[in-house]
Write an enzyme that holds these catalytic residues in place. Sequence first.
Site, PDB file in Angstrom:
ATOM      1  N   GLY A 134      59.179  24.565   8.365  1.00 31.78           N
ATOM      2  CA  GLY A 134      60.595  25.085   8.089  1.00 31.78           C
ATOM      3  C   GLY A 134      61.471  24.572   9.333  1.00 31.78           C
ATOM      4  N   LYS A 135      60.979  24.157  10.559  1.00 31.83           N
ATOM      5  CA  LYS A 135      61.712  23.622  11.486  1.00 31.83           C
ATOM      6  C   LYS A 135      62.115  22.011  11.255  1.00 31.83           C
ATOM      7  CE  LYS A 135      60.327  23.072  15.738  1.00 31.83           C
ATOM      8  NZ  LYS A 135      60.723  21.644  16.418  1.00 31.83           N
ATOM      9  N   ASP A 136      61.219  21.610  10.165  1.00 25.42           N
ATOM     10  CA  ASP A 136      61.348  20.282  10.277  1.00 25.42           C
ATOM     11  C   ASP A 136      62.322  19.812   8.914  1.00 25.42           C
ATOM     12  OD1 ASP A 136      60.437  17.500  10.249  1.00 25.42           O
ATOM     13  OD2 ASP A 136      58.807  17.763   8.685  1.00 25.42           O
ATOM     14  N   TYR A 263      69.438  17.535  13.260  1.00 24.73           N
ATOM     15  CA  TYR A 263      68.685  16.241  13.942  1.00 24.73           C
ATOM     16  C   TYR A 263      69.819  15.339  14.043  1.00 24.73           C
ATOM     17  CZ  TYR A 263      64.417  18.829  13.619  1.00 24.73           C
ATOM     18  OH  TYR A 263      63.239  19.613  13.850  1.00 24.73           O
ATOM     19  N   LEU A 302      61.022  21.481  20.666  1.00 28.90           N
ATOM     20  CA  LEU A 302      60.714  23.188  21.003  1.00 28.90           C
ATOM     21  C   LEU A 302      60.057  23.666  19.853  1.00 28.90           C
ATOM     22  CD1 LEU A 302      62.834  25.132  22.219  1.00 28.90           C
ATOM     23  CD2 LEU A 302      64.301  25.030  20.162  1.00 28.90           C
TER      24      LEU A 302
END
Length: 468
Positions: A134-136, A263, A302
Amino acid sequence: MASNASDVLAVELLQKDARLAVSGELGKPCPGGMSELVSIPAGGFSLTSFLLLIKKRGMVLRLGMGIGMGRVPIAHYFVAQDELRVVPLFETVKDLRGAGSVIRKLLSIDWYREHIVKNHNGHQEVMVGYSDSGKDAGRFTAAWELYKAQGDVVAACNEFGIKVTLFHGRGGSIGRGGGPTYLAIQSQPPGSVMGTLRSTEQGEMVQAKFGLPQIATRQLEIYTTAVLLATLRPPQPPREQKWCNLMEEISKISCQKYRSTVYENPEFLAYFQEATPQAELGYLNIGSRPTRRKATTGIGHLRAIPWIFAWTQTRFVLPAWLGVGAGLKGVCEKGHTEDLKAMYKEWPFFQSTVDLIEMVLGKADIPIAKHYDEVLVSESRRELGAELRRELMMTEKHVLVVSGHEKLSENNKSLRRLIESRLSYLNPMNMLQVEVLRRLRRDDENNKLRDALLITINGIAAGMRNTG
């Protein structure tokens, strides 16, 4: 991947002891005892990693003329304690896309397949992680990649006559795969829940779901009912290939939007640190682990929990919806609105995904998020916040178009009433938190301000519920 990457992985696993877990008794299909969760490196997987892991547990491994998996020769003969269960763990989007291939290679090894059949009743356990994916790539892309990976893993095990238990590494928040238990299980790929399922419960969700005997009993009843129904009456697959193609297109657009913001935008990291209490979470000692895996300031290192937690505190809940609106809008503008409405009505997975995003949008609060920006964010970065708030409104619009609802959470009136009943408590705590953060950033050694911040953090987390 370097030729010794697998050995490095094994050493890191032993040094940090990060992937070792002791499971309880799960019954015959998944015997209890020691299990080794092995994170699968991108690009391949090597049983060389097992050598150190197995030696640590006092087991025996004899190397022979192995078959290559990735670029490193693997062990050919395996003699270990019967209770050892090796559980491959796939976390990032790249890992998930190769999950089926890795399982096929693993089960093609005669000694390993015989070990599974003889010692584990023909059952292989596979873990899929929701947080890093999900963060990726954003929640929508992660959900789709997880769905495909589970289907591919099930197909791979079926090819070798091996049963599979999927272990879902979920968090409490939607951004980390959380949500209503029954809804989550009923939207799994057909055949992925065949009488067994394993899942993590983390953070405040343990207390919420199992804190009282009556509630714990009710929660176990929900798990049992959902697993039985998913086994006896598997969820419907997509009606036609076109639906999968549309999902691919939505996922692609969604991921591009998410990554370009998180990003690739050079201003985003500074905006994130200013607009949320993320920087202050590290010294409040409210988590079980450091907020970062490495001593760097980037988003990449993080951990997923503070990433989600910080955005939940500001009521913006950005990780759970960013990119979704762009994906839905892109497909709708190509004339597929009616297809998406049909997918929502007939495909449990798509309906569940949209409903969870809609639930998060119902908890988001644009005026509160804007107040954080106005007080805490540098003037030069406030336009980024305004742009993200416009993105949120656009996401709400297209989610409602697909679901056919006139307002958010229209199909869950009890949830809407619950959210509305908490606003009189939540809003003042958010206003107080903004002022405390403003003062604390001018006097960061003030313990009274730190205590006040911790009180607001706990209060907002309790009001928002699934936060970590």
